[in-house]
Structure formats: structure tokens, C-alpha cells
Design a protein around this motif. Structure first.
Motif, PDB file in Angstrom:
ATOM      1  N   ASN A 230      44.470 -47.955  18.914  1.00 31.07           N
ATOM      2  CA  ASN A 230      45.330 -47.162  18.164  1.00 31.07           C
ATOM      3  C   ASN A 230      46.003 -48.220  17.148  1.00 31.07           C
ATOM      4  O   ASN A 230      45.967 -47.733  15.940  1.00 31.07           O
ATOM      5  N   LEU A 231      46.120 -49.423  17.633  1.00 33.10           N
ATOM      6  CA  LEU A 231      46.694 -50.524  16.565  1.00 33.10           C
ATOM      7  C   LEU A 231      45.665 -50.796  15.598  1.00 33.10           C
ATOM      8  O   LEU A 231      45.921 -50.821  14.381  1.00 33.10           O
ATOM      9  N   ILE A 232      44.400 -50.906  15.615  1.00 33.15           N
ATOM     10  CA  ILE A 232      43.132 -50.881  14.717  1.00 33.15           C
ATOM     11  C   ILE A 232      43.451 -49.798  13.717  1.00 33.15           C
ATOM     12  O   ILE A 232      43.374 -50.219  12.612  1.00 33.15           O
ATOM     13  N   ARG A 233      43.605 -48.721  14.274  1.00 29.40           N
ATOM     14  CA  ARG A 233      43.656 -47.466  13.354  1.00 29.40           C
ATOM     15  C   ARG A 233      44.824 -47.567  12.497  1.00 29.40           C
ATOM     16  O   ARG A 233      44.812 -47.248  11.172  1.00 29.40           O
ATOM     17  N   GLN A 234      46.071 -47.613  13.195  1.00 24.53           N
ATOM     18  CA  GLN A 234      47.216 -47.541  12.761  1.00 24.53           C
ATOM     19  C   GLN A 234      47.530 -48.473  11.325  1.00 24.53           C
ATOM     20  O   GLN A 234      48.030 -48.315  10.252  1.00 24.53           O
ATOM     21  N   ARG A 235      46.951 -49.963  11.946  1.00 19.98           N
ATOM     22  CA  ARG A 235      47.239 -50.851  10.846  1.00 19.98           C
ATOM     23  C   ARG A 235      46.064 -51.238  10.101  1.00 19.98           C
ATOM     24  O   ARG A 235      46.018 -51.956   9.273  1.00 19.98           O
ATOM     25  N   GLU A 236      45.300 -50.415  10.168  1.00 20.52           N
ATOM     26  CA  GLU A 236      43.873 -50.412   9.023  1.00 20.52           C
ATOM     27  C   GLU A 236      43.136 -51.832   9.207  1.00 20.52           C
ATOM     28  O   GLU A 236      42.803 -52.281   8.263  1.00 20.52           O
ATOM     29  N   ALA A 237      43.291 -52.230  10.294  1.00 17.10           N
ATOM     30  CA  ALA A 237      42.517 -53.378  10.638  1.00 17.10           C
ATOM     31  C   ALA A 237      40.817 -53.105  10.477  1.00 17.10           C
ATOM     32  O   ALA A 237      40.515 -52.225  10.524  1.00 17.10           O
ATOM     33  N   ASP A 238      40.177 -54.576  10.514  1.00 15.98           N
ATOM     34  CA  ASP A 238      38.898 -54.359  10.442  1.00 15.98           C
ATOM     35  C   ASP A 238      38.096 -54.137  11.642  1.00 15.98           C
ATOM     36  O   ASP A 238      36.987 -54.269  11.516  1.00 15.98           O
ATOM     37  N   GLY A 239      38.939 -54.706  12.850  1.00 13.90           N
ATOM     38  CA  GLY A 239      38.244 -54.541  13.999  1.00 13.90           C
ATOM     39  C   GLY A 239      39.351 -55.177  14.923  1.00 13.90           C
ATOM     40  O   GLY A 239      40.152 -55.596  14.717  1.00 13.90           O
ATOM     41  N   GLY A 240      38.717 -55.634  16.334  1.00 15.23           N
ATOM     42  CA  GLY A 240      39.557 -56.185  17.124  1.00 15.23           C
ATOM     43  C   GLY A 240      38.587 -56.529  18.474  1.00 15.23           C
ATOM     44  O   GLY A 240      37.551 -55.907  18.535  1.00 15.23           O
ATOM     45  N   LEU A 241      39.310 -57.422  19.096  1.00 11.13           N
ATOM     46  CA  LEU A 241      38.651 -57.968  20.291  1.00 11.13           C
ATOM     47  C   LEU A 241      39.624 -57.833  21.559  1.00 11.13           C
ATOM     48  O   LEU A 241      40.862 -57.925  21.502  1.00 11.13           O
ATOM     49  N   ILE A 242      38.807 -57.097  22.554  1.00  9.45           N
ATOM     50  CA  ILE A 242      39.660 -56.949  23.792  1.00  9.45           C
ATOM     51  C   ILE A 242      39.077 -57.496  24.886  1.00  9.45           C
ATOM     52  O   ILE A 242      37.989 -57.634  25.344  1.00  9.45           O
ATOM     53  N   LEU A 243      39.968 -58.179  25.641  1.00  4.67           N
ATOM     54  CA  LEU A 243      39.734 -59.134  26.865  1.00  4.67           C
ATOM     55  C   LEU A 243      40.162 -58.458  27.872  1.00  4.67           C
ATOM     56  O   LEU A 243      41.105 -58.165  28.341  1.00  4.67           O
ATOM     57  N   SER A 244      38.924 -57.861  28.613  1.00  2.00           N
ATOM     58  CA  SER A 244      39.004 -56.793  29.726  1.00  2.00           C
ATOM     59  C   SER A 244      37.852 -56.857  30.346  1.00  2.00           C
ATOM     60  O   SER A 244      36.679 -56.820  29.695  1.00  2.00           O
ATOM     61  N   ALA A 245      37.844 -56.616  31.597  1.00  2.00           N
ATOM     62  CA  ALA A 245      36.349 -56.100  32.297  1.00  2.00           C
ATOM     63  C   ALA A 245      36.785 -54.703  33.126  1.00  2.00           C
ATOM     64  O   ALA A 245      36.294 -54.317  34.053  1.00  2.00           O
ATOM     65  N   SER A 246      37.635 -54.018  32.293  1.00  2.00           N
ATOM     66  CA  SER A 246      38.052 -52.528  32.651  1.00  2.00           C
ATOM     67  C   SER A 246      38.413 -52.564  34.258  1.00  2.00           C
ATOM     68  O   SER A 246      39.461 -52.929  34.598  1.00  2.00           O
ATOM     69  N   HIS A 247      37.693 -51.624  34.768  1.00  5.05           N
ATOM     70  CA  HIS A 247      38.086 -51.345  36.296  1.00  5.05           C
ATOM     71  C   HIS A 247      37.511 -52.465  37.213  1.00  5.05           C
ATOM     72  O   HIS A 247      37.714 -52.424  38.433  1.00  5.05           O
ATOM     73  N   ASN A 248      36.989 -53.503  36.964  1.00  5.29           N
ATOM     74  CA  ASN A 248      36.509 -54.559  37.652  1.00  5.29           C
ATOM     75  C   ASN A 248      37.638 -55.523  38.079  1.00  5.29           C
ATOM     76  O   ASN A 248      38.492 -55.528  37.543  1.00  5.29           O
ATOM     77  N   PRO A 249      37.470 -55.926  39.507  1.00  2.00           N
ATOM     78  CA  PRO A 249      38.504 -57.010  39.941  1.00  2.00           C
ATOM     79  C   PRO A 249      38.581 -57.898  39.001  1.00  2.00           C
ATOM     80  O   PRO A 249      37.620 -58.475  38.217  1.00  2.00           O
TER      81      PRO A 249
END
Length: 541
Positions: free
Chosen positions: A95-114
């Protein structure tokens, strides 16, 4: 600014959701830096660009954020918008990438993994549309990791990420934002918050298990603060670096505490859980478990009751392993329905082209075109809004749905941490026999078709081959087999089992009982238990 010499590191190939490895691997010399620099190089550099940065709060996330900020500054980025404490759920980042019209983003996660010192970590790049990088970009990132010789990194003190506001890292602006508010505000534009407040005011009871992961603060703000649900409605609401020792995967196996509460005769009216980074969901009623495939179908059939979708859906999409339940809804409502490979990035083109409003996959992911990621809390609010609009509980809604559309009995069996060579051999043997399977009878079922799924994107014409094996039996039953791209150890073989019951009889069986013939036929065809020595799957959903 330092330019640091390095050499390629094997194994930095992104999967369906970025690069995931054990945390000590990411903490090794040059490992994170190599991958981040390769990402920057593969997207044409970040000079003058605005990026979004954040993650699910897992172990090493805060340290990784500091490394990425210093590398972004050294590579000439103009601004990085980062969630306070380096926190951002995956849908909130989109949402922030879209709302702020950013060029992209990096997400630090392994989602559902421990998560934890010896568990999993991950880095994923999202594009300017807010969605995961497509295969062409992830392939370019991987190619760059194989030839990298240096990376750039600013030598500077760490940035204070606890205080909201702007600061500078060299010439780059670091903007620390509240990780929750922009997302919560977006939800208010989609749902009837007045009706939902009325629901809780009238005594509706709910339990939301955030599994000590990132959705805790989001769920407390929306459900308890804005909608008036009683304090304590959200449990395990504090994100922890190791998720409190939990496996933050919202399914009946790992969310067993919530399952136990909801299956009691005096359980809450409604239950839900979300995962490590907030993009998955599990939906429950009192003594009712709703499979992800059925949840997608119910949302499609009832979306017109929700303000954000009152004008109808443009179309729907599902991943190939997801059951055909939503297909039946789409056919009845005259909607286009698309079948894609597993991975949310395949939905992005369809949403950007205005072809679909709603999409989902069987691995507890549903979402809409409000962002370009699956969205756990959004799905929970969709269900709550439908419950409020219909004046029915989960059990009544499901019974009505099955009576109208029939029931696709469905289950996923996961065999985790198999030796890679063994898993590859099993599926390789199946590939060699595919052409001979149609017409054969197995455990009383006759095979109608068998193939290896290949997808041609209807928007850009790109082709994604070898996306899983499909064996269709006469009468609409089927089994799908594929190797997961989200594990970090060995191979995870996912087996998807489906049987259609048109009704009016046979709509209230136990799913595993209903699927027993399909389970037996799969074992006869592939020999998973016989070849692996396993007594059964590690996880059943």
C-alpha cells in the motif's frame, strides 16, 4: 562511501517470494550485501529513486534494515520510507509503495516460516505497482548474483528508526512512518466500519490470533480501537523476533490454540489468524473451519455486499492448485475466471490490466486490487462485513453457499524436508508417465487427463512452464502435485486433493473421508509414503 570487493555466493536464487534462507546464512559475510546490490543492479540502479523498506519484525530484521539503508544511500537513492522499528506488514508495504508512488520496495520477511537466530529470514523486492517482482526481474537478480564483484555501502552510524520523522543518511532522506495508520485508513475506505462497530456493540464475539507476528498492532488498531471489539479480542498481539517460539503459519496444525477455542461449543462467533508478515489468513466460525479455497469462493459470491466492491467484481483469479470452487461462482455470476501458477506476482498483471478485482490461492492467501499482495486482515474484514450484511454466522453462510454452488471437498497434504533428490525423482518419474495415464483406472477412479501445467500470461504473453502436475479423474476430482518454493530446508512436496459434490446430498462429510479415494489413488500413482518412508504428511490443511 565504501566500495567493497566481493565474490559471488552460490544459492542466491529468489523463489516465489524472494530469497529465503536460514538466518545465520543471511548474517554471513557479504551475503545480504551481495543480494541487495544484485537487486539494485538488476532493476537499473536506485539513483534518484524512492524506496519503501520494512518487515515482519523477525530476528535480524532491524540489523538488515540498517544495512539496506546504508547501501541505498551509497547507491544514490533519494528517499527511503521505512516503517517505525523497521516494521511493515507485506500488504502495508504494498500500500505504501502505491500510495507514495515509490519506485519499489524491499520487504524483510520469510512470511509464514519460523523466525529466530537459527530459523528463517528473507528479502523480497516489490515493484512500483506494489507487487512482487515478476520472473524476468527475479531471473535478472539471480544472474547478477553470479557475477557480482563489488557492492557500495555508506560508512555511517545507524539511523534512529524508533522516532517518526525525517533524517538524512548522507544525501538520502530516511523517512520513518507509522507502520499501521496508512493501512488502517485504507481499510476504512473499503468496509462499512459503522456496521462492523454495530456488530461488536450487539455482542458479537471474535478471536483474532496474530501469532506473535506483525499483524498484532494492525489488528488491535482496527478491531479494538476503531471497531470497538473488546480488549483481548486480539491474542498474541505483540510481534516478537522469534514469534514467541510459534510457527507463524495460520493453519489448523500451527494455530492449534485458536482451533481448540473455536471448536468448543461455547467458542466465539468468529475466529481468524494471520501469519508472520500479515499476508495470509485462516477463517473460522464456531465449530466451523473454512478452507481457503471455499473462503475465496464465498468472498466472490458476496463481494457486492461490501462498500468497496458494491459495483461488482471485474473478474476473479486463482492459483492452479486452488480448488475450482470460485470457478463455479464466476460461472454463475458471469465473471471471467483466470487460473495462474502459484505466486502472487502472477495476479499483478491481471489486476493492473483491470481484468480481476479478487484473487486467491489455497495456501491461506486472498486479496483484491486495493494492493498487489495477498492481505490477511483485509480478508478478515471482508468476512466480518459479509456477516454483518447478511445477518448470518459462518456456518449458515457456508451451508447456503454449498446448497447453491455445490461443494469442492479439498485438502492439502505437505511432506516437508524431503531429500531434494528423492522429491525430484518422484516427480520426474511421474513426468515420464504422464502421457500414458489417461484412460487408466486407479483405486476405482478413471483418469481423464494428466499434464504439467504451463501458463501463458494473457496480458504480456510471457510463458511459465513446469508449474505443477495435474491429474484429473472423471467426475471432476483431481490431484495436483508440486514442490514448494518457500521452504529453506530440503524439499517440501505439496499434494492438493479435490473432489466435487454437486449436492443436495453429500455436502456435510468430513473432508478427509470424502477425499479418501483420491488419497489412495495418489499413493498408488506416485508412491510418496512408500518411497519416502513417511507414515503420512507432516501438515494437513
Amino acid at each position: 562511501m565504501n566500495t567493497i570487493a566481493t565474490t559471488p555466493i552460490d544459492g542466491q536464487k529468489p523463489g516465489t517470494s524472494g530469497l529465503r534462507k536460514k538466518t545465520p546464512v543471511f548474517m554471513g559475510p557479504h551475503y545480504l550485501e551481495n543480494f541487495v546490490q544484485a537487486t539494485f543492479d538488476a532493476i537499473g540502479g536506485v539513483a534518484g529513486k524512492t524506496l519503501v523498506l520494512g518487515g515482519d519484525g523477525r530476528y535480524f530484521g532491524a540489523e538488515a534494515a540498517q544495512v539496506i539503508l546504508k547501501m541505498a544511500a551509497a547507491n544514490g537513492a533519494a528517499r527511503v520510507i521505512v516503517g517505525q522499528g523497521a516494521w511493515l506488514s507485506t500488504p502495508a508495504a504494498s500500500n505504501l509503495i502505491r500510495q507514495r508512488e515509490a519506485d519499489g520496495g524491499l520487504i524483510l520477511s520469510a512470511s509464514h516460516n519460523p523466525g529466530g537466530p537459527n530459523e528463517d529470514f528473507g528479502v523480497k523486492y516489490n515493484m512500483a505497482n506494489g507487487g512482487p517482482a515478476p520472473e524476468a526481474v527475479t531471473a535478472a537478480i539471480h544472474a547478477r548474483t553470479l557475477e557480482i564483484t563489488e557492492y557500495a555501502k555508506l560508512q555511517a552510524p545507524d539511523v534512529n528508526l524508533t522516532a517518526i520523522g525525517e533524517s538524512h543518511l548522507g544525501p538520502m532522506v530516511v523517512e520513518v512512518v507509522d507502520p499501521v495508520m496508512a493501512y488502517a485508513d485504507l481499510m476504512e475506505t473499503l468496509f462499512d466500519f459503522k456496521a462492523l462497530r454495530g456488530l461488536f456493540h450487539e455482542g458479537f464475539t471474535m478471536r483474532m490470533d496474530s501469532m506473535c507476528a506483525i499483524t498484532g498492532p494492525y489488528a488491535v488498531e482496527i478491531l479494538e480501537n476503531r471497531l470497538g471489539a473488546p480488549e483481548g479480542t486480539v491474542t498474541h498481539e505483540q510481534p516478537l523476533p522469534d514469534f514467541g517460539g510459534m510457527h507463524p503459519d495460520p493453519n489448523p496444525t500451527w494455530a492449534h490454540e485458536l482451533m481448540s477455542e473455536m471448536m468448543a461449543e461455547d467458542g466465539p462467533d468468529f475466529g481468524a489468524a494471520s501469519d508472520g508478515d500479515g499476508d495470509r489468513n485462516m477463517i473460522l466460525g464456531r465449530q466451523v473451519y473454512v478452507s481457503p479455497s471455499d473462503s475465496l469462493a464465498v468472498l466472490a459470491a458476496n463481494a457486492h455486499l461490501v462498500p468497496g466492491y458494491k459495483d461488482g467484481l471485474k473478474g476473479v483469479a486463482r492459483s492452479m492448485p486452488t480448488s475450482a470452487a470460485v470457478d463455479r461462482v464466476a460461472a454463475a455470476m458471469g465473471l471471467d475466471c483466470y487460473e495462474t501458477p502459484t505466486g502472487w506476482k502472477f495476479f499483478g498483471n491481471l489486476m493492473d490490466a483491470g481484468r480481476v478485482s479478487l484473487c486467491g490461492e489455497e495456501s491461506f492467501g486472498t486479496g483484491s486490487d486495493h494492493v498487489r499482495e495477498k492481505d490477511g486482515l483485509w480478508a478478515v474484514l471482508m468476512w466480518l462485513n459479509i456477516i454483518a450484511a447478511r445477518g448470518q454466522g459462518v456456518a449458515e453462510i457456508m451451508a447456503d453457499h454449498f446448497a447453491r454452488f455445490g461443494r469442492n471437498y479439498y485438502s492439502r497434504h505437505d511432506y516437508e524436508a524431503l531429500p531434494v533428490a528423492m522429491a525430484d525423482a518422484m516427480l520426474g518419474d511421474l513426468r515420464d508417465r504422464l502421457a500414458d495415464l489417461p484412460g487408466q483406472a486407479v483405486e476405482g477412479l478413471r483418469i481423464e487427463t494428466a499434464d504439467e501445467f504451463s501458463y501463458t500470461d494473457p496480458v504480456d504473453g510471457s510463458v511459465s512452464a513446469q508449474q505443477g502436475f495435474r491429474i484429473l479423474f472423471e467426475g471432476g476430482s483431481r490431484v495436483v502435485l508440486r514442490l514448494s518454493g518457500t521452504g529453506t530446508e530440503g524439499a517440501t512436496l505439496r499434494v492438493y486433493l479435490e473432489r466435487f459434490a454437486p449436492g443436495p446430498d453429500g455436502l456435510d462429510l468430513d473432508p478427509q473421508q470424502a477425499l479418501a479415494p483420491i488419497i489412495a489413488a495418489t499413493e498408488a500413482l506416485v508412491g510418496i509414503r512408500a518411497r519416502s518412508g513417511r507414515k503420512g504428511p507432516d501438515v494437513i490443511t
